[in-house]
Scaffold this motif. Structure first.
Motif, PDB file in Angstrom:
ATOM      1  N   VAL A  76       0.828  -1.205   0.000  1.00  0.00           N
ATOM      2  CA  VAL A  76       0.000   0.000   0.000  1.00  0.00           C
ATOM      3  C   VAL A  76       0.863   1.257   0.000  1.00  0.00           C
ATOM      4  CG1 VAL A  76      -0.280   0.301   2.512  1.00  0.00           C
ATOM      5  CG2 VAL A  76      -2.129   0.956   0.954  1.00  0.00           C
ATOM      6  N   THR A  77       2.062   1.198   0.570  1.00  0.00           N
ATOM      7  CA  THR A  77       2.961   2.353   0.530  1.00  0.00           C
ATOM      8  C   THR A  77       3.328   2.705  -0.906  1.00  0.00           C
ATOM      9  OG1 THR A  77       3.893   1.797   2.699  1.00  0.00           O
ATOM     10  CG2 THR A  77       5.180   3.270   1.307  1.00  0.00           C
ATOM     11  N   VAL A  78       3.728   1.710  -1.676  1.00  0.00           N
ATOM     12  CA  VAL A  78       4.087   1.950  -3.076  1.00  0.00           C
ATOM     13  C   VAL A  78       2.854   2.363  -3.874  1.00  0.00           C
ATOM     14  CG1 VAL A  78       5.003   0.899  -5.177  1.00  0.00           C
ATOM     15  CG2 VAL A  78       6.048   0.372  -2.971  1.00  0.00           C
ATOM     16  N   PHE A  79       1.708   1.758  -3.563  1.00  0.00           N
ATOM     17  CA  PHE A  79       0.496   2.059  -4.335  1.00  0.00           C
ATOM     18  C   PHE A  79       0.061   3.511  -4.156  1.00  0.00           C
ATOM     19  CE2 PHE A  79      -4.042   2.318  -5.103  1.00  0.00           C
ATOM     20  CZ  PHE A  79      -4.129   1.745  -6.354  1.00  0.00           C
ATOM     21  N   VAL A  80       0.040   4.008  -2.915  1.00  0.00           N
ATOM     22  CA  VAL A  80      -0.379   5.395  -2.717  1.00  0.00           C
ATOM     23  C   VAL A  80       0.676   6.358  -3.280  1.00  0.00           C
ATOM     24  CG1 VAL A  80      -1.853   4.898  -0.736  1.00  0.00           C
ATOM     25  CG2 VAL A  80       0.538   5.496  -0.344  1.00  0.00           C
ATOM     26  N   PHE A  81       1.942   5.940  -3.302  1.00  0.00           N
ATOM     27  CA  PHE A  81       2.978   6.737  -3.959  1.00  0.00           C
ATOM     28  C   PHE A  81       2.670   6.871  -5.447  1.00  0.00           C
ATOM     29  CE2 PHE A  81       6.932   6.598  -6.471  1.00  0.00           C
ATOM     30  CZ  PHE A  81       7.475   7.832  -6.129  1.00  0.00           C
ATOM     31  N   ILE A  82       2.306   5.756  -6.092  1.00  0.00           N
ATOM     32  CA  ILE A  82       1.948   5.790  -7.510  1.00  0.00           C
ATOM     33  C   ILE A  82       0.713   6.661  -7.725  1.00  0.00           C
ATOM     34  CG2 ILE A  82       1.179   4.397  -9.472  1.00  0.00           C
ATOM     35  CD1 ILE A  82       2.808   2.062  -8.268  1.00  0.00           C
ATOM     36  N   ALA A  83      -0.270   6.557  -6.813  1.00  0.00           N
ATOM     37  CA  ALA A  83      -1.472   7.387  -6.915  1.00  0.00           C
ATOM     38  C   ALA A  83      -1.110   8.864  -6.852  1.00  0.00           C
ATOM     39  CB  ALA A  83      -2.454   7.028  -5.798  1.00  0.00           C
ATOM     40  N   LEU A 150      -9.770   6.964  -7.183  1.00  0.00           N
ATOM     41  CA  LEU A 150      -9.232   7.318  -8.494  1.00  0.00           C
ATOM     42  C   LEU A 150      -8.701   6.109  -9.274  1.00  0.00           C
ATOM     43  CD1 LEU A 150      -8.840   9.780 -10.296  1.00  0.00           C
ATOM     44  CD2 LEU A 150      -6.599  10.122  -9.250  1.00  0.00           C
ATOM     45  N   PRO A 151      -7.946   5.179  -8.673  1.00  0.00           N
ATOM     46  CA  PRO A 151      -7.476   4.022  -9.447  1.00  0.00           C
ATOM     47  C   PRO A 151      -8.617   3.155  -9.982  1.00  0.00           C
ATOM     48  CG  PRO A 151      -6.205   4.275  -7.428  1.00  0.00           C
ATOM     49  CD  PRO A 151      -7.376   5.195  -7.310  1.00  0.00           C
ATOM     50  N   ILE A 152      -9.646   2.934  -9.157  1.00  0.00           N
ATOM     51  CA  ILE A 152     -10.795   2.145  -9.626  1.00  0.00           C
ATOM     52  C   ILE A 152     -11.551   2.912 -10.700  1.00  0.00           C
ATOM     53  CG2 ILE A 152     -12.992   1.111  -8.937  1.00  0.00           C
ATOM     54  CD1 ILE A 152     -10.646  -0.454  -7.990  1.00  0.00           C
ATOM     55  N   LEU A 153     -11.667   4.226 -10.525  1.00  0.00           N
ATOM     56  CA  LEU A 153     -12.337   5.054 -11.526  1.00  0.00           C
ATOM     57  C   LEU A 153     -11.635   4.936 -12.875  1.00  0.00           C
ATOM     58  CD1 LEU A 153     -14.388   7.245 -12.336  1.00  0.00           C
ATOM     59  CD2 LEU A 153     -12.783   8.952 -11.444  1.00  0.00           C
ATOM     60  N   ILE A 154     -10.296   4.941 -12.866  1.00  0.00           N
ATOM     61  CA  ILE A 154      -9.544   4.800 -14.119  1.00  0.00           C
ATOM     62  C   ILE A 154      -9.842   3.454 -14.777  1.00  0.00           C
ATOM     63  CG2 ILE A 154      -7.216   4.546 -15.070  1.00  0.00           C
ATOM     64  CD1 ILE A 154      -6.289   6.616 -12.984  1.00  0.00           C
ATOM     65  N   LEU A 155      -9.897   2.391 -13.971  1.00  0.00           N
ATOM     66  CA  LEU A 155     -10.216   1.069 -14.512  1.00  0.00           C
ATOM     67  C   LEU A 155     -11.615   1.055 -15.133  1.00  0.00           C
ATOM     68  CD1 LEU A 155      -8.853  -1.287 -11.690  1.00  0.00           C
ATOM     69  CD2 LEU A 155      -7.865  -0.912 -13.951  1.00  0.00           C
ATOM     70  N   PHE A 156     -12.589   1.650 -14.453  1.00  0.00           N
ATOM     71  CA  PHE A 156     -13.958   1.685 -14.963  1.00  0.00           C
ATOM     72  C   PHE A 156     -14.045   2.511 -16.249  1.00  0.00           C
ATOM     73  CE2 PHE A 156     -16.385   0.812 -10.727  1.00  0.00           C
ATOM     74  CZ  PHE A 156     -16.048  -0.521 -10.847  1.00  0.00           C
ATOM     75  N   LEU A 177      -8.988  16.605  -8.125  1.00  0.00           N
ATOM     76  CA  LEU A 177      -9.057  17.709  -7.168  1.00  0.00           C
ATOM     77  C   LEU A 177      -9.569  17.221  -5.822  1.00  0.00           C
ATOM     78  CD1 LEU A 177      -8.406  20.727  -7.244  1.00  0.00           C
ATOM     79  CD2 LEU A 177     -10.832  21.163  -7.607  1.00  0.00           C
ATOM     80  N   ASP A 178     -10.546  16.308  -5.847  1.00  0.00           N
ATOM     81  CA  ASP A 178     -11.065  15.750  -4.598  1.00  0.00           C
ATOM     82  C   ASP A 178     -10.016  14.929  -3.872  1.00  0.00           C
ATOM     83  OD1 ASP A 178     -13.496  16.948  -4.806  1.00  0.00           O
ATOM     84  OD2 ASP A 178     -14.562  15.203  -5.592  1.00  0.00           O
ATOM     85  N   ASP A 179      -9.098  14.308  -4.633  1.00  0.00           N
ATOM     86  CA  ASP A 179      -8.023  13.525  -4.023  1.00  0.00           C
ATOM     87  C   ASP A 179      -7.178  14.380  -3.082  1.00  0.00           C
ATOM     88  OD1 ASP A 179      -8.164  10.856  -4.615  1.00  0.00           O
ATOM     89  OD2 ASP A 179      -6.242  10.796  -5.641  1.00  0.00           O
ATOM     90  N   ILE A 180      -6.903  15.609  -3.502  1.00  0.00           N
ATOM     91  CA  ILE A 180      -6.117  16.517  -2.664  1.00  0.00           C
ATOM     92  C   ILE A 180      -6.873  16.835  -1.380  1.00  0.00           C
ATOM     93  CG2 ILE A 180      -5.060  18.798  -2.553  1.00  0.00           C
ATOM     94  CD1 ILE A 180      -4.747  18.670  -5.590  1.00  0.00           C
TER      95      ILE A 180
END
Length: 399
Positions: A76-83, A150-156, A177-180
């Protein structure tokens, strides 16, 4: 069995069961990652542990759980870094009025309704964590209801053939913007006055080193950029956790101050996809092992239903209000349903709240069920909406 054999058996179950379910049932409408999240819940103590406690205890021993948690932490550390790395707000800034209006309503309305729902839950015991205050728990639950994954949204969007189209790019702007805002609210919830000097130190370190890192990384040879970025990620995650903000906050910010184009956007996309396949199922299982029904099974399910109504209803209402302000047409409901997608980011958010004992295991389980429910609803509804002639004919031209 030896500890290594037990760990490998657990990994076999983690990877084989969700994939089999996906092939037999979910492949048409759901990405594999969503089925893996469901699989993590099913393999947890609330389901598998309740049905076969002996077998569950033999496979998921304390040593295996410790190993899975360690692997899950790294995953999860690497994943949120990629996000954070993939976060691009340049388009959002170029369309400020529309983006701020849409993102503000899409986040604000479900945040208010979710916080109110959290306040309702707090009228009874069993939902607040040992270290939480009522306002932190209620706001944390509200923010979980407002999150867009956001990652699931991209997949969808990719599955719906919308990712590179104008409508899909608009939706990504709002979600980015909501991610921030999500991480900003999390920092507020985690603000600890007993560690305020450390947290101020973290902010100073971030503000001081970020410009230096941004100047350094693009000047490196391409083969050196990833190692330096990973060192930067680990260092900032460590300082963030030391300051009491949680390591995932630091990992996300470490990625957010960098730019994906420095690492080749195509390679970043491939890394995200590979990481979702190879590492994230371990995190989903370690998450499932933390679910709890101590407040009572039906009570937790009722709480999840309440949160689902606040989350989905709030997101749709917020997007409808934004559409009224901006003069949108029928695409309003497509945007609303896609933005209410939860899963990954909300699960990560809820894990942080549970780690910090702001919410209880029962509240965590209710949020997890809400996230799965909202995500499962998305594709069937959006697919049906897009099948309407007035949308399917014009979706390419929607700006």
């Amino acid at each position: 069995m030896t500890p290594n054999e037990t760990l490998l058996l657990a990994l076999l179950v983690i990877f084989a069961l969700p994939w089999a379910l996906w092939r037999l049932w979910g492949k048409i409408t759901l990405p594999l990652v969503v089925v893996q999240i469901v699989g993590g819940i099913l393999l947890g103590p609330g389901v598998f542990g309740a049905v076969a406690p002996g077998l569950h205890g033999e496979i998921f021993t304390p040593q295996v759980i410790a190993s899975l948690n360690a692997l899950g932490l790294w995953a999860v550390t690497v994943f949120v870094f990629i996000a954070g790395l993939e976060l691009d707000i340049s388009e959002a800034l170029a369309n400020r009025r529309e983006t701020v209006t849409a993102a503000g309503f899409a986040l604000g309305v479900p945040l208010v309704l979710g916080t109110l729902a959290g306040g309702v839950l707090l009228q009874t015991e069993g939902w607040m964590g040992a270290a939480g205050h009522p306002w932190q728990t209620a706001l944390g639950i509200g923010m979980a209801c407002a999150v867009t994954a956001l990652p699931i949204l991209i997949l969808f969007l990719d599955q719906l053939d919308l990712l590179r189209r104008p409508l899909g790019q608009r939706i990504l702007r709002y979600a980015s913007l909501d991610d921030i805002a999500i991480w900003a609210v999390l920092a507020l919830i985690l603000l600890d006055w007993t560690r305020v000097s450390r947290q101020l130190g973290f902010v100073l370190i971030l503000l001081t080193l970020s410009p230096l890192v941004r100047r350094l990384v693009p000047r490196l040879r391409p083969t050196d950029r990833w190692p330096v970025a990973l060192v930067w990620m680990i260092a900032l995650a460590f300082v963030s956790d030391w300051a009491g903000l949680h390591f995932m906050v630091g990992a996300f910010l470490a990625g957010a101050v960098l730019e994906a184009r420095w690492f080749d956007v195509t390679r970043v996309d491939r890394l995200r996809e590979a990481w979702l396949l190879v590492m994230m199922p371990v995190f989903f299982l370690s998450t499932g092992l933390r679910t709890g029904f101590q407040a009572g099974g039906w009570v937790v399910l009722a709480a999840a239903l309440l949160l689902l109504v606040a989350s989905v209803g709030g997101k749709l209402l917020g997007v409808w209000l934004a559409g009224r302000q901006l003069g949108w047409g029928r695409e309003t409901w497509v945007i609303g349903w896609l933005l209410q997608t939860k899963a990954l980011i909300m699960i990560i958010f809820a894990n942080i709240l549970l780690d910090k004992e702001i919410i209880s295991p029962a509240a965590f389980t209710a949020l997890l069920l809400m996230a799965v429910g909202s995500t499962v609803l998305t594709m069937p509804v959006v697919t049906r909406l897009l099948s309407r002639p007035d949308l399917s004919r014009h979706r390419d031209a929607v700006k």
